[in-house]
Design an enzyme around this catalytic site. Structure first.
Site, PDB file in Angstrom:
ATOM      1  N   ARG A  78       0.853  -1.213   0.000  1.00  0.00           N
ATOM      2  CA  ARG A  78       0.000   0.000   0.000  1.00  0.00           C
ATOM      3  C   ARG A  78       0.871   1.238   0.000  1.00  0.00           C
ATOM      4  O   ARG A  78       0.556   2.254  -0.633  1.00  0.00           O
ATOM      5  CB  ARG A  78      -0.928  -0.026   1.218  1.00  0.00           C
ATOM      6  CG  ARG A  78      -2.097  -0.975   1.050  1.00  0.00           C
ATOM      7  CD  ARG A  78      -2.968  -1.038   2.279  1.00  0.00           C
ATOM      8  NE  ARG A  78      -3.580   0.240   2.620  1.00  0.00           N
ATOM      9  CZ  ARG A  78      -4.232   0.448   3.770  1.00  0.00           C
ATOM     10  NH1 ARG A  78      -4.291  -0.532   4.679  1.00  0.00           N
ATOM     11  NH2 ARG A  78      -4.789   1.598   4.029  1.00  0.00           N
ATOM     12  N   ASP A 120      -3.601   8.146   4.939  1.00  0.00           N
ATOM     13  CA  ASP A 120      -2.647   8.852   4.071  1.00  0.00           C
ATOM     14  C   ASP A 120      -2.399  10.243   4.656  1.00  0.00           C
ATOM     15  O   ASP A 120      -3.102  10.670   5.577  1.00  0.00           O
ATOM     16  CB  ASP A 120      -3.193   8.940   2.626  1.00  0.00           C
ATOM     17  CG  ASP A 120      -4.471   9.783   2.511  1.00  0.00           C
ATOM     18  OD1 ASP A 120      -5.479   9.282   1.973  1.00  0.00           O
ATOM     19  OD2 ASP A 120      -4.461  10.944   2.971  1.00  0.00           O
ATOM     20  N   HIS A 134      -7.558   6.950  12.747  1.00  0.00           N
ATOM     21  CA  HIS A 134      -7.113   5.575  12.478  1.00  0.00           C
ATOM     22  C   HIS A 134      -5.618   5.471  12.244  1.00  0.00           C
ATOM     23  O   HIS A 134      -5.135   4.485  11.701  1.00  0.00           O
ATOM     24  CB  HIS A 134      -7.879   5.003  11.277  1.00  0.00           C
ATOM     25  CG  HIS A 134      -9.351   4.930  11.512  1.00  0.00           C
ATOM     26  ND1 HIS A 134     -10.276   4.970  10.507  1.00  0.00           N
ATOM     27  CD2 HIS A 134     -10.062   4.851  12.662  1.00  0.00           C
ATOM     28  CE1 HIS A 134     -11.502   4.905  11.013  1.00  0.00           C
ATOM     29  NE2 HIS A 134     -11.399   4.835  12.323  1.00  0.00           N
ATOM     30  N   THR A 204     -17.122   9.181   2.895  1.00  0.00           N
ATOM     31  CA  THR A 204     -17.076   8.010   3.776  1.00  0.00           C
ATOM     32  C   THR A 204     -18.388   7.232   3.670  1.00  0.00           C
ATOM     33  O   THR A 204     -19.453   7.792   3.520  1.00  0.00           O
ATOM     34  CB  THR A 204     -16.799   8.392   5.246  1.00  0.00           C
ATOM     35  OG1 THR A 204     -16.797   7.201   6.053  1.00  0.00           O
ATOM     36  CG2 THR A 204     -17.815   9.375   5.785  1.00  0.00           C
ATOM     37  N   ASN A 229     -20.860  12.960  -1.201  1.00  0.00           N
ATOM     38  CA  ASN A 229     -20.553  11.599  -1.645  1.00  0.00           C
ATOM     39  C   ASN A 229     -21.242  11.364  -2.990  1.00  0.00           C
ATOM     40  O   ASN A 229     -22.424  11.687  -3.125  1.00  0.00           O
ATOM     41  CB  ASN A 229     -21.093  10.592  -0.605  1.00  0.00           C
ATOM     42  CG  ASN A 229     -20.456   9.225  -0.740  1.00  0.00           C
ATOM     43  OD1 ASN A 229     -20.230   8.748  -1.859  1.00  0.00           O
ATOM     44  ND2 ASN A 229     -20.136   8.598   0.386  1.00  0.00           N
ATOM     45  N   ALA A 246     -15.955  14.805  -4.257  1.00  0.00           N
ATOM     46  CA  ALA A 246     -15.391  15.821  -3.363  1.00  0.00           C
ATOM     47  C   ALA A 246     -14.567  16.830  -4.152  1.00  0.00           C
ATOM     48  O   ALA A 246     -14.616  18.039  -3.870  1.00  0.00           O
ATOM     49  CB  ALA A 246     -14.519  15.132  -2.309  1.00  0.00           C
TER      50      ALA A 246
HETATM   51  C1  BV8 Z   1     -13.142  -0.111  18.028  1.00  0.00           C
HETATM   52  C2  BV8 Z   1      -6.992   1.576   9.367  1.00  0.00           C
HETATM   53  C3  BV8 Z   1     -13.351  -0.236  20.348  1.00  0.00           C
HETATM   54  C4  BV8 Z   1      -6.635   0.289   8.703  1.00  0.00           C
HETATM   55  C5  BV8 Z   1      -9.346   1.421   9.719  1.00  0.00           C
HETATM   56  C6  BV8 Z   1     -15.761  -6.320  17.144  1.00  0.00           C
HETATM   57  C7  BV8 Z   1     -14.758  -5.962  18.032  1.00  0.00           C
HETATM   58  C8  BV8 Z   1     -14.336  -4.663  18.161  1.00  0.00           C
HETATM   59  C9  BV8 Z   1     -14.898  -3.684  17.396  1.00  0.00           C
HETATM   60  C10 BV8 Z   1     -15.888  -4.065  16.497  1.00  0.00           C
HETATM   61  C11 BV8 Z   1     -16.344  -5.355  16.373  1.00  0.00           C
HETATM   62  N1  BV8 Z   1     -17.328  -5.386  15.424  1.00  0.00           N
HETATM   63  C12 BV8 Z   1     -17.496  -4.155  14.927  1.00  0.00           C
HETATM   64  C13 BV8 Z   1     -16.649  -3.355  15.583  1.00  0.00           C
HETATM   65  C14 BV8 Z   1     -16.451  -1.997  15.381  1.00  0.00           C
HETATM   66  C15 BV8 Z   1     -15.438  -1.871  14.260  1.00  0.00           C
HETATM   67  C16 BV8 Z   1     -16.254  -1.568  13.034  1.00  0.00           C
HETATM   68  O1  BV8 Z   1     -16.795  -0.481  12.954  1.00  0.00           O
HETATM   69  N2  BV8 Z   1     -16.369  -2.522  12.101  1.00  0.00           N
HETATM   70  C17 BV8 Z   1     -17.171  -2.273  10.919  1.00  0.00           C
HETATM   71  C18 BV8 Z   1     -16.586  -3.043   9.723  1.00  0.00           C
HETATM   72  C19 BV8 Z   1     -18.609  -2.692  11.240  1.00  0.00           C
HETATM   73  N3  BV8 Z   1     -14.571  -0.784  14.624  1.00  0.00           N
HETATM   74  C20 BV8 Z   1     -13.397  -1.030  15.205  1.00  0.00           C
HETATM   75  O2  BV8 Z   1     -12.918  -2.119  15.359  1.00  0.00           O
HETATM   76  C21 BV8 Z   1     -12.668   0.219  15.687  1.00  0.00           C
HETATM   77  N4  BV8 Z   1     -12.246   0.032  17.052  1.00  0.00           N
HETATM   78  O3  BV8 Z   1     -14.331  -0.214  17.856  1.00  0.00           O
HETATM   79  O4  BV8 Z   1     -12.510  -0.133  19.240  1.00  0.00           O
HETATM   80  C22 BV8 Z   1     -13.244  -1.639  20.802  1.00  0.00           C
HETATM   81  C23 BV8 Z   1     -12.004  -2.230  20.894  1.00  0.00           C
HETATM   82  C24 BV8 Z   1     -11.925  -3.523  21.344  1.00  0.00           C
HETATM   83  C25 BV8 Z   1     -13.087  -4.216  21.676  1.00  0.00           C
HETATM   84  C26 BV8 Z   1     -14.329  -3.597  21.541  1.00  0.00           C
HETATM   85  C27 BV8 Z   1     -14.413  -2.308  21.110  1.00  0.00           C
HETATM   86  C28 BV8 Z   1     -11.427   0.462  14.856  1.00  0.00           C
HETATM   87  C29 BV8 Z   1     -11.840   0.894  13.475  1.00  0.00           C
HETATM   88  C30 BV8 Z   1     -10.607   1.337  12.704  1.00  0.00           C
HETATM   89  C31 BV8 Z   1     -10.238   0.293  11.698  1.00  0.00           C
HETATM   90  N5  BV8 Z   1      -9.156   0.799  10.850  1.00  0.00           N
HETATM   91  N6  BV8 Z   1      -8.339   1.878   9.007  1.00  0.00           N
HETATM   92  C32 BV8 Z   1      -6.018   0.566   7.381  1.00  0.00           C
HETATM   93  O5  BV8 Z   1      -6.332   1.576   6.716  1.00  0.00           O
HETATM   94  O6  BV8 Z   1      -5.181  -0.293   6.991  1.00  0.00           O
HETATM   95  S1  BV8 Z   1     -10.900   1.744   9.169  1.00  0.00           S
HETATM   96  C33 BV8 Z   1     -10.943   1.891   7.492  1.00  0.00           C
HETATM   97  O7  BV8 Z   1     -12.328   2.143   7.191  1.00  0.00           O
HETATM   98  C34 BV8 Z   1     -10.210   3.071   6.894  1.00  0.00           C
HETATM   99  O8  BV8 Z   1      -9.495   3.849   7.809  1.00  0.00           O
HETATM  100  C35 BV8 Z   1     -11.322   3.948   6.347  1.00  0.00           C
HETATM  101  O9  BV8 Z   1     -11.053   5.266   6.490  1.00  0.00           O
HETATM  102  C36 BV8 Z   1     -12.439   3.543   7.226  1.00  0.00           C
HETATM  103  C37 BV8 Z   1     -13.804   3.934   6.798  1.00  0.00           C
HETATM  104  O10 BV8 Z   1     -13.931   3.618   5.457  1.00  0.00           O
HETATM  105  P1  BV8 Z   1     -14.242   4.857   4.486  1.00  0.00           P
HETATM  106  O11 BV8 Z   1     -13.230   5.917   4.720  1.00  0.00           O
HETATM  107  O12 BV8 Z   1     -15.659   5.226   4.661  1.00  0.00           O
HETATM  108  O13 BV8 Z   1     -13.939   4.231   3.094  1.00  0.00           O
HETATM  109  P2  BV8 Z   1     -14.932   3.346   2.233  1.00  0.00           P
HETATM  110  O14 BV8 Z   1     -14.113   2.719   1.159  1.00  0.00           O
HETATM  111  O15 BV8 Z   1     -15.764   2.493   3.130  1.00  0.00           O
HETATM  112  O16 BV8 Z   1     -15.936   4.417   1.586  1.00  0.00           O
HETATM  113  C38 BV8 Z   1     -15.434   5.374   0.685  1.00  0.00           C
HETATM  114  C39 BV8 Z   1     -16.599   6.299   0.375  1.00  0.00           C
HETATM  115  O17 BV8 Z   1     -16.129   7.319  -0.489  1.00  0.00           O
HETATM  116  C40 BV8 Z   1     -17.747   5.615  -0.342  1.00  0.00           C
HETATM  117  O18 BV8 Z   1     -18.962   5.968   0.290  1.00  0.00           O
HETATM  118  C41 BV8 Z   1     -17.692   6.204  -1.756  1.00  0.00           C
HETATM  119  O19 BV8 Z   1     -18.977   6.366  -2.305  1.00  0.00           O
HETATM  120  C42 BV8 Z   1     -17.069   7.538  -1.490  1.00  0.00           C
HETATM  121  N7  BV8 Z   1     -16.362   8.114  -2.633  1.00  0.00           N
HETATM  122  C43 BV8 Z   1     -15.762   7.472  -3.663  1.00  0.00           C
HETATM  123  N8  BV8 Z   1     -15.215   8.378  -4.507  1.00  0.00           N
HETATM  124  C44 BV8 Z   1     -15.473   9.607  -3.972  1.00  0.00           C
HETATM  125  C45 BV8 Z   1     -16.197   9.449  -2.783  1.00  0.00           C
HETATM  126  N9  BV8 Z   1     -16.603  10.476  -2.025  1.00  0.00           N
HETATM  127  C46 BV8 Z   1     -16.298  11.719  -2.458  1.00  0.00           C
HETATM  128  N10 BV8 Z   1     -15.610  11.969  -3.589  1.00  0.00           N
HETATM  129  C47 BV8 Z   1     -15.185  10.938  -4.372  1.00  0.00           C
HETATM  130  N11 BV8 Z   1     -14.498  11.197  -5.502  1.00  0.00           N
END
Ligand code: BV8
Ligand code: ZN
Length: 262
Positions: A78, A120, A134, A204, A229, A246
């Site tokens: 990456r 980034d 993050h 997002t 979005n 954006a």
């Molecule tokens: C937490 C770093 C408390 C990695 C990332 C079980 C146990 C623990 C937690 C959970 C669990 N089950 C669920 C959870 C919560 C979990 C979670 O939310 N899971 C989701 C999948 C349901 N969250 C966590 O685990 C968080 N920690 O809860 O801690 C805890 C701790 C222990 C025990 C209990 C609780 C940690 C979350 C952080 C994960 N790390 N990133 C890496 O990058 O390598 S998150 C990752 O997703 C990225 O950082 C990214 O930023 C983030 C969100 O994604 P988006 O940015 O929205 O990107 P995406 O591709 O999804 O969407 C892009 C959008 O852009 C689209 O809508 C598209 O239409 C739009 N787009 C496209 N082109 C354009 C545009 N918009 C504008 N202009 C354009 N041109």
């Protein structure tokens, strides 16, 4: 024929009106703001070697414990993808907005706080200061003693690196699924969301918590929620939907604000 931007009832105009009267604005960006810089979004299908893996399956501590080489190689890959990418007009527009320390219609200084989910550094390259919920793709730390690993890294090499203090493996300084967010950044984000008059979610999918909960927090404190979005999330919390990229919407929005904010 009225374009969206000229129609006074359009979502664009509603957004401008809400922002010029806002004392405090909180902006949350996601991977979509970097899409036009050529960085695949988090849920874009992966390519090449990694097309059979889902990001969520690699960005977690269990995957790293199970196979540190696989996860480290993914991040090195990456980094080679991202290292030559530059900010796009959306990043520059946000910098211009904040840099001009705008004041509201009633002459008060407008406070704009920028929070990002992205790892980034394109906001920083554009001159902005952003709170990273993050972590950072370019930073590394020891997986065991958590000490920062600051020696220069060759992104072309997949060789696992060893902490000089404790012999643990070096990992990216990034928040993985299941891990807590950095306390200071999260508290900053919660405060900004709870105090703002307008909350703008840019690029997002609002899937990942707790970041995805910030809009609801802002709404519960009376804020107007704007979403930028091209694929609207249609989340009930959103008041004003600006459907588009954006890189198109932000420069137009900031230009309209400049006409209204001194
Ligand atoms: C937490 C770093 C408390 C990695 C990332 C079980 C146990 C623990 C937690 C959970 C669990 N089950 C669920 C959870 C919560 C979990 C979670 O939310 N899971 C989701 C999948 C349901 N969250 C966590 O685990 C968080 N920690 O809860 O801690 C805890 C701790 C222990 C025990 C209990 C609780 C940690 C979350 C952080 C994960 N790390 N990133 C890496 O990058 O390598 S998150 C990752 O997703 C990225 O950082 C990214 O930023 C983030 C969100 O994604 P988006 O940015 O929205 O990107 P995406 O591709 O999804 O969407 C892009 C959008 O852009 C689209 O809508 C598209 O239409 C739009 N787009 C496209 N082109 C354009 C545009 N918009 C504008 N202009 C354009 N041109
Ligand atoms: Zn160590």
């Amino acid at each position: 024929m009225n374009t969206a931007a000229e129609n006074p009832q359009s979502p664009f105009h509603q957004a401008v009106h809400a922002i010029i009267s806002a004392r405090k604005v909180c902006i949350l960006t996601g991977a979509g703001i970097s899409a036009e810089s050529g960085i695949p979004t988090f849920r874009d299908k992966q390519t090449g070697l990694w097309e059979n893996y889902r990001a969520e399956d690699l960005a977690n501590i269990n995957a790293f414990h199970r196979d540190p080489q696989l996860v480290w190689s993914w991040y090195q890959w990456r980094r080679t993808l991202v290292q030559d990418k530059k900010p796009n007009p959306a990043h520059h527009a946000l910098f211009e907005w904040v840099q001009k320390t705008p004041s509201t219609q009633s002459g008060q200084t407008q406070e704009v706080v920028l929070i990002t989910q992205n790892v980034d550094d394109l906001h920083e390259q554009a001159g902005s200061t952003a709170a990273h919920l993050h972590g950072h793709l370019w930073k590394n730390r020891c997986a065991d003693c958590h000490k920062p690993y600051e020696a220069p890294i060759d992104y072309q090499s997949d060789a696992l690196l060893i902490c000089e203090h404790c012999g643990g493996y070096v990992r990216p300084d990034i928040v993985w699924f299941g891990e807590m967010l950095p306390q200071q950044a999260w508290q900053h984000a919660e405060l900004a969301a709870s105090e703002c008059d307008v909350f703008i979610s840019i690029g997002t999918s609002s899937i990942v918590y707790p970041a995805a909960g910030l809009a609801g927090l802002a709404k519960s404190h009376g804020a107007t929620i704007i979403e930028v979005n091209p694929n609207p999330t249609n989340a009930p919390v959103v008041d004003i939907q600006l459907e588009g990229k954006a890189g198109d919407i932000l420069p137009a929005l900031v230009a309209a604000l400049n006409d209204n904010l001194t």
